[in-house]
Scaffold this active site. Structure first.
Site, short mmCIF file in Angstrom:
data_model
loop_
_atom_site.label_atom_id
_atom_site.label_comp_id
_atom_site.label_asym_id
_atom_site.label_seq_id
_atom_site.Cartn_x
_atom_site.Cartn_y
_atom_site.Cartn_z
N HIS A 93 0.88 -1.18 0.00
CA HIS A 93 0.00 0.00 0.00
C HIS A 93 0.91 1.22 0.00
CE1 HIS A 93 -3.48 -2.55 1.22
NE2 HIS A 93 -2.53 -3.25 1.80
N GLU A 125 -6.92 -12.47 6.27
CA GLU A 125 -5.91 -11.83 7.12
C GLU A 125 -6.43 -11.94 8.55
OE1 GLU A 125 -5.62 -7.56 6.60
OE2 GLU A 125 -3.66 -7.45 7.62
#
Ligand code: ADE
Ligand code: ZN
Length: 356
Positions: free
Chosen positions: A40, A221
């Site tokens: 990211h 996740e």
């Protein structure tokens, strides 16, 4: 086969002249050539850059200094990290800010051995602060346009959508991105996973597929293994970001192995966000042993204690990855990328005899 010991000075880094006179005193470490598939760009904002951008933009940060900011990098879960990650984005105001952040990442990633990077950004997180799509996209894209020449890193951009916002919002932003001909290769799905199942974004992913965009999604996740199946079956995701919780479901593992589904694993992130207790408990060795198509990535390196090379180094130190596994992880990253076949061939050749 080539070896990649850190102190092996025989193989020069790209752009380094082994005969040249201007050699650094210490030979630069030679890293495995890898593709970074889970990154990211907003998560590469180092504390120093946060303060520098705040000063440039006349923003008063709610921290007295670097130490006070760094003291906040103790996370209890994904949401506790996201709160700080979104808050720090306030310093990103101009195209120049986005460009400086991107340049800093590429310079550091090149040192880590990254030769191809697929970079996510969160357009909705900027729009909601009053920063236009043009500003954030053009700022990042202007640097990516010459990343191969400038840093030896081929790149592409992925617009990630925030799963804790509505599908309508995501669809609206995707249409705006397409209307402005934004240079995006694909879409992703990130942010708070629990309670925001992939199926919520079925229409978004169908629209992206129809527009010829590649599709990836965070799943497994913090969320359950069923989110991974759902991302594959309902969204048509081509890669799963994280995916570590697949290990709780042997039938799913069998499927992921059979379909060679890429899982972009981020070990240091998993430790910092308490998805696993310690690196020694990380399922990566078991995932490799199961035959899963895993790669090693940094996610938000400025927040989680390291870039791709740091992830590899700590894995080696704690879990004792073999040379074979390291090369296999690197080869998986290259093969699972959306780079051209020509670029993949080039990078695999550089890796030198990657295992099957
Ligand atoms: N956005 C930035 N980093 C993320 C992560 N690790 N999981 C979900 N969303 C994110
Ligand atoms: Zn991520």
């Amino acid at each position: 086969m080539k070896t990649y010991d850190d102190d092996d000075a025989a193989v020069p880094l790209a752009g380094q002249d082994p005969e040249g006179s201007a050699q650094p005193e210490q030979p630069a470490p030679v890293r495995l050539p890898v593709a970074e598939l889970h990154l990211h760009i907003e998560g590469t904002l180092e504390p120093e850059l946060i303060f520098a951008l705040a000063e440039r933009n006349g923003i008063t940060l709610p921290y007295a200094g670097l130490d006070e900011l760094r003291a906040l990098y103790e996370f209890s879960d994904l949401q506790s990290f996201l709160d700080l990650y979104y808050s720090n984005m306030a310093v990103l105001q101009t195209e120049q800010d986005f460009a400086d952040m991107t340049r800093a990442y590429l310079a550091r990633a090149a040192l880590a051995g990254v030769r191809h990077a697929e970079i996510m950004m969160d357009p909705q997180a900027h729009l909601s602060r009053g920063v236009s799509l043009e500003t954030c996209i053009n700022g990042v894209a202007s640097v990516l346009a010459t990343s191969l020449e400038d840093f030896g890193v081929s790149t592409l951009l992925i617009a990630a959508f925030l799963r804790d916002q509505s599908e309508e919002s995501a669809l609206e932003v995707l249409e705006q991105l397409m209307a402005m001909d934004a240079p995006i290769t694909g879409i992703g799905l990130d942010s708070a996973e629990l309670g925001n199942a992939p199926a919520k974004f079925e229409r978004l992913f169908a629209r992206a597929r129809d527009a010829g965009l590649r599709r990836i999604a965070h799943a497994g996740e913090e969320g359950p293994p069923s989110y991974i199946s759902e991302a594959l079956d309902v969204l048509g995701a081509e890669r799963i970001d994280h995916g570590i919780r697949c290990m709780e479901d042997p039938v799913l593992v069998e499927r992921l192995v059979a379909e060679l589904v890429p899982l972009t694993v981020c070990p240091l992130s998993n430790v910092r966000l308490r998805a696993v207790e310690t690196l020694a408990d990380h399922p990566l060795p078991a995932m490799l042993a199961a035959g899963l198509n895993v790669s090693v990535n940094s996610d938000d390196p400025a927040y989680f204690g390291g870039y791709v090379d740091d992830n590899f180094e700590q894995l080696e130190a704690v879990l004792g990855l073999s040379e074979f596994d390291r090369v296999r992880l690197a080869a998986n990253s290259i093969r699972s990328s959306f780079a051209s076949e020509e670029r993949k061939t080039e990078l695999l050749a550089e890796l030198g005899g990657a295992p099957g």
